[in-house]
Design a protein around this motif. Structure first.
Motif, PDB file in Angstrom:
ATOM      1  N   GLY A 216      -7.283  38.849  -0.969  1.00 26.45           N
ATOM      2  CA  GLY A 216      -8.763  38.787  -0.755  1.00 26.45           C
ATOM      3  C   GLY A 216      -9.409  37.965   0.511  1.00 26.45           C
ATOM      4  N   ILE A 217      -8.850  36.972   0.762  1.00 27.83           N
ATOM      5  CA  ILE A 217      -9.375  35.980   1.931  1.00 27.83           C
ATOM      6  C   ILE A 217      -8.729  36.797   3.267  1.00 27.83           C
ATOM      7  CG2 ILE A 217      -8.878  33.814   3.053  1.00 27.83           C
ATOM      8  CD1 ILE A 217      -8.703  32.744   0.210  1.00 27.83           C
ATOM      9  N   VAL A 218      -7.727  37.156   3.291  1.00 25.97           N
ATOM     10  CA  VAL A 218      -7.073  37.903   4.357  1.00 25.97           C
ATOM     11  C   VAL A 218      -8.000  39.146   5.035  1.00 25.97           C
ATOM     12  CG1 VAL A 218      -5.087  39.175   5.474  1.00 25.97           C
ATOM     13  CG2 VAL A 218      -4.852  37.177   4.218  1.00 25.97           C
ATOM     14  N   GLY A 219      -8.203  39.996   3.538  1.00 27.38           N
ATOM     15  CA  GLY A 219      -9.096  41.121   3.993  1.00 27.38           C
ATOM     16  C   GLY A 219     -10.441  40.928   4.075  1.00 27.38           C
ATOM     17  N   SER A 220     -11.005  39.477   3.864  1.00 23.74           N
ATOM     18  CA  SER A 220     -12.370  39.416   4.336  1.00 23.74           C
ATOM     19  C   SER A 220     -12.477  38.736   5.810  1.00 23.74           C
ATOM     20  CB  SER A 220     -13.164  38.030   3.355  1.00 23.74           C
ATOM     21  OG  SER A 220     -12.088  36.784   3.551  1.00 23.74           O
ATOM     22  N   LEU A 221     -11.371  38.310   6.223  1.00 26.84           N
ATOM     23  CA  LEU A 221     -11.388  37.692   7.612  1.00 26.84           C
ATOM     24  C   LEU A 221     -11.261  38.968   8.469  1.00 26.84           C
ATOM     25  CD1 LEU A 221      -8.495  35.157   7.682  1.00 26.84           C
ATOM     26  CD2 LEU A 221     -11.243  34.883   7.657  1.00 26.84           C
ATOM     27  N   ASN A 222     -10.689  40.355   8.222  1.00 27.49           N
ATOM     28  CA  ASN A 222     -10.741  41.502   9.194  1.00 27.49           C
ATOM     29  C   ASN A 222     -10.357  42.470   7.972  1.00 27.49           C
ATOM     30  OD1 ASN A 222     -10.640  43.409  10.530  1.00 27.49           O
ATOM     31  ND2 ASN A 222      -9.474  42.207  12.442  1.00 27.49           N
ATOM     32  N   PRO A 223     -11.225  43.438   7.815  1.00 30.99           N
ATOM     33  CA  PRO A 223     -10.877  44.377   6.685  1.00 30.99           C
ATOM     34  C   PRO A 223      -9.892  45.539   7.248  1.00 30.99           C
ATOM     35  CG  PRO A 223     -13.411  44.584   7.226  1.00 30.99           C
ATOM     36  CD  PRO A 223     -12.753  43.462   8.233  1.00 30.99           C
ATOM     37  N   GLU A 224      -9.437  45.430   8.610  1.00 31.56           N
ATOM     38  CA  GLU A 224      -8.554  46.189   9.184  1.00 31.56           C
ATOM     39  C   GLU A 224      -6.954  45.461   8.906  1.00 31.56           C
ATOM     40  OE1 GLU A 224      -8.570  47.488  13.177  1.00 31.56           O
ATOM     41  OE2 GLU A 224     -10.898  47.571  13.182  1.00 31.56           O
ATOM     42  N   ASN A 225      -6.848  44.296   8.323  1.00 37.93           N
ATOM     43  CA  ASN A 225      -5.680  43.744   7.788  1.00 37.93           C
ATOM     44  C   ASN A 225      -5.345  44.488   6.705  1.00 37.93           C
ATOM     45  OD1 ASN A 225      -5.674  41.633   9.559  1.00 37.93           O
ATOM     46  ND2 ASN A 225      -6.844  40.510   8.493  1.00 37.93           N
ATOM     47  N   LYS A 226      -3.999  45.133   6.878  1.00 33.71           N
ATOM     48  CA  LYS A 226      -3.428  45.953   5.524  1.00 33.71           C
ATOM     49  C   LYS A 226      -2.068  45.550   4.957  1.00 33.71           C
ATOM     50  CE  LYS A 226      -6.938  48.891   6.453  1.00 33.71           C
ATOM     51  NZ  LYS A 226      -7.963  49.228   5.309  1.00 33.71           N
ATOM     52  N   VAL A 227      -2.099  45.685   3.696  1.00 30.90           N
ATOM     53  CA  VAL A 227      -0.658  45.303   2.963  1.00 30.90           C
ATOM     54  C   VAL A 227       0.217  46.317   3.342  1.00 30.90           C
ATOM     55  CG1 VAL A 227       0.347  45.082   0.820  1.00 30.90           C
ATOM     56  CG2 VAL A 227      -2.057  44.257   1.281  1.00 30.90           C
ATOM     57  N   ASP A 228       1.532  45.620   3.645  1.00 29.59           N
ATOM     58  CA  ASP A 228       2.842  46.350   3.907  1.00 29.59           C
ATOM     59  C   ASP A 228       3.869  45.743   3.106  1.00 29.59           C
ATOM     60  OD1 ASP A 228       5.057  47.693   4.778  1.00 29.59           O
ATOM     61  OD2 ASP A 228       4.297  47.825   6.910  1.00 29.59           O
ATOM     62  N   LEU A 229       4.282  46.217   2.144  1.00 30.80           N
ATOM     63  CA  LEU A 229       5.554  45.630   1.471  1.00 30.80           C
ATOM     64  C   LEU A 229       6.922  45.620   1.986  1.00 30.80           C
ATOM     65  CD1 LEU A 229       4.150  46.065  -2.314  1.00 30.80           C
ATOM     66  CD2 LEU A 229       3.862  44.199  -0.672  1.00 30.80           C
ATOM     67  N   ASN A 230       6.950  46.922   2.985  1.00 34.43           N
ATOM     68  CA  ASN A 230       8.356  47.440   3.222  1.00 34.43           C
ATOM     69  C   ASN A 230       8.640  46.603   4.631  1.00 34.43           C
ATOM     70  OD1 ASN A 230       8.651  49.379   1.409  1.00 34.43           O
ATOM     71  ND2 ASN A 230       7.263  50.660   2.670  1.00 34.43           N
ATOM     72  N   ASN A 231       7.788  46.531   5.431  1.00 36.67           N
ATOM     73  CA  ASN A 231       8.322  45.761   6.918  1.00 36.67           C
ATOM     74  C   ASN A 231       6.933  45.476   7.560  1.00 36.67           C
ATOM     75  OD1 ASN A 231       9.962  44.637   8.509  1.00 36.67           O
ATOM     76  ND2 ASN A 231      10.644  46.624   9.665  1.00 36.67           N
ATOM     77  N   PRO A 232       6.415  44.237   6.931  1.00 39.25           N
ATOM     78  CA  PRO A 232       4.907  43.856   7.552  1.00 39.25           C
ATOM     79  C   PRO A 232       5.274  43.132   8.916  1.00 39.25           C
ATOM     80  CG  PRO A 232       5.716  42.426   5.748  1.00 39.25           C
ATOM     81  CD  PRO A 232       6.599  43.535   5.880  1.00 39.25           C
ATOM     82  N   GLN A 233       3.994  42.989   9.429  1.00 41.89           N
ATOM     83  CA  GLN A 233       4.033  42.374  10.853  1.00 41.89           C
ATOM     84  C   GLN A 233       4.178  40.868  10.628  1.00 41.89           C
ATOM     85  OE1 GLN A 233       0.743  43.291  13.391  1.00 41.89           O
ATOM     86  NE2 GLN A 233       1.459  41.986  15.278  1.00 41.89           N
ATOM     87  N   TYR A 234       3.320  40.334   9.355  1.00 47.96           N
ATOM     88  CA  TYR A 234       3.494  38.974   9.116  1.00 47.96           C
ATOM     89  C   TYR A 234       3.777  39.067   7.468  1.00 47.96           C
ATOM     90  CZ  TYR A 234       0.823  38.576  13.202  1.00 47.96           C
ATOM     91  OH  TYR A 234       0.085  38.570  14.585  1.00 47.96           O
ATOM     92  N   THR A 235       4.356  37.951   7.332  1.00 47.44           N
ATOM     93  CA  THR A 235       4.577  37.396   5.747  1.00 47.44           C
ATOM     94  C   THR A 235       3.999  36.174   5.678  1.00 47.44           C
ATOM     95  OG1 THR A 235       6.755  38.701   5.743  1.00 47.44           O
ATOM     96  CG2 THR A 235       6.580  36.912   4.213  1.00 47.44           C
TER      97      THR A 235
END
Length: 325
Positions: A216-235
């Motif tokens: 939720g905190i990541v989403g509040s910093l920028n709504p364009e941050n998206k969850v990716d459980l397969n191969n995310p840019q950041y972990t």
């Protein structure tokens, strides 16, 4: 006379038992314990912590010297001229200043670039760092090992950079991460992400609550941050040990086999299709290409085997929850 000899042998110097008790309570880190406010590298090993520390010092020292140059130590004695030393001999005030300087110099020498501290969990080593960026150093090590396929450790399993630590209570974590996540996720920065959570010797934190709040905190910093459980840019790595929460945001987590030094050196034809993120590029300039389904399946099996060796239980992700390692 013979009866008196056993009694004599039982005698112990004054304070012997108090000293022994102090040694028994002294942690493996020599009195230094992992606590909020530290930065460093969290390392898991295979049942041999002493050898793990030795391997860590060797590996980190090698790459630390390459990236940051040889470690420098201050020496107060070398800064005193010969005449100053002679004058200090009979000057009480100057002698006191000299002693304070020596103590300060000695303290500075003890603040090494890499220093092992007591982690608070079995088969886990924490190396506190000073004057370096843990995430850049560890990424550089894994990038080199991934490219050369040269195995450099035997007992070290995973090596995770820890860029920040706070108390492992929900309110403390929420307050801390609101600022901690900004360099990666605050607009205009953005990226795909997952949250990896592991707790050791801690029963008061809820995995689901932590993942939900931090996402939720990541989403509040920028709504364009998206969850990716397969191969995310950041972990986002969340490692909780007792009452300390260790945090980091890492790149190439899938490519580098969840930062496992034993797995990353194994040859894999599929890995040639991927390129690790550059240390010099902007953090948000590149998204790693997805792995093939075959690679994902193989990676999952290998990681499960690793977790089995460490006595850990892997939980499957649910919905937008992150992977538990």
């Amino acid at each position: 006379m013979a009866a008196a000899e056993p009694a004599a042998r039982k005698r112990r110097p004054k304070g012997h038992f108090a000293a022994a008790a102090g040694r028994a309570k002294r942690p493996r880190g020599g009195g230094r314990q992992l606590e909020a406010g530290m930065r460093g590298i969290l390392i898991t090993c295979n049942m041999n912590e002493r050898k793990c520390v030795g391997e860590a010092y060797s590996l980190l020292g090698e790459y630390g010297d390459l990236l940051y140059g040889p470690e420098q130590f201050s020496d107060h004695e070398d800064r005193l001229s010969g005449s100053e030393r002679e004058e200090d001999e009979d000057d009480v005030e100057a002698a006191l200043k000299k002693e304070v300087g020596q103590i300060r110099a000695s303290t500075e020498q003890k603040l090494r670039r890499f220093q092992s501290v007591e982690s608070g969990a079995n088969n886990v080593v924490f190396i506190r760092t000073r004057g370096i960026e843990p995430e850049n150093l560890v990424h550089h090590i894994l990038k080199d090992m991934h490219a050369t396929k040269k195995k450099k450790t035997r007992v070290i399993l995973r090596m995770l950079p820890i860029s920040g630590t706070c108390k492992a209570f929900m309110e403390d974590m929420k307050k801390y991460t609101e600022t901690f996540f900004e360099p990666w996720f605050k607009a205009p920065n953005k990226g795909t992400f997952q949250i990896v959570y592991k707790a050791r010797n801690n029963s008061h934190m809820s995995r689901e609550e932590v993942i939900k709040e931090l996402a939720g905190i990541v989403g509040s910093l920028n709504p364009e941050n998206k969850v990716d459980l397969n191969n995310p840019q950041y972990t986002i790595v969340v490692e909780i040990i007792k009452n300390v929460c260790c945090l980091s945001v890492v790149r190439d987590y899938v490519l580098f086999r969840k930062y496992n030094l034993q797995e990353v050196v194994k040859s894999n034809k599929d890995n040639t299709q991927q390129n690790p993120s550059s240390l010099t590029e902007d953090q948000n300039s590149k998204v790693v290409k997805p792995e093939t389904e075959k690679e994902e399946e193989k990676s999952s099996k290998e990681v499960k085997q690793e977790n089995k060796n460490q006595g850990e239980i892997e939980a499957e992700p649910k919905g937008n929850d992150a992977v538990t390692v």
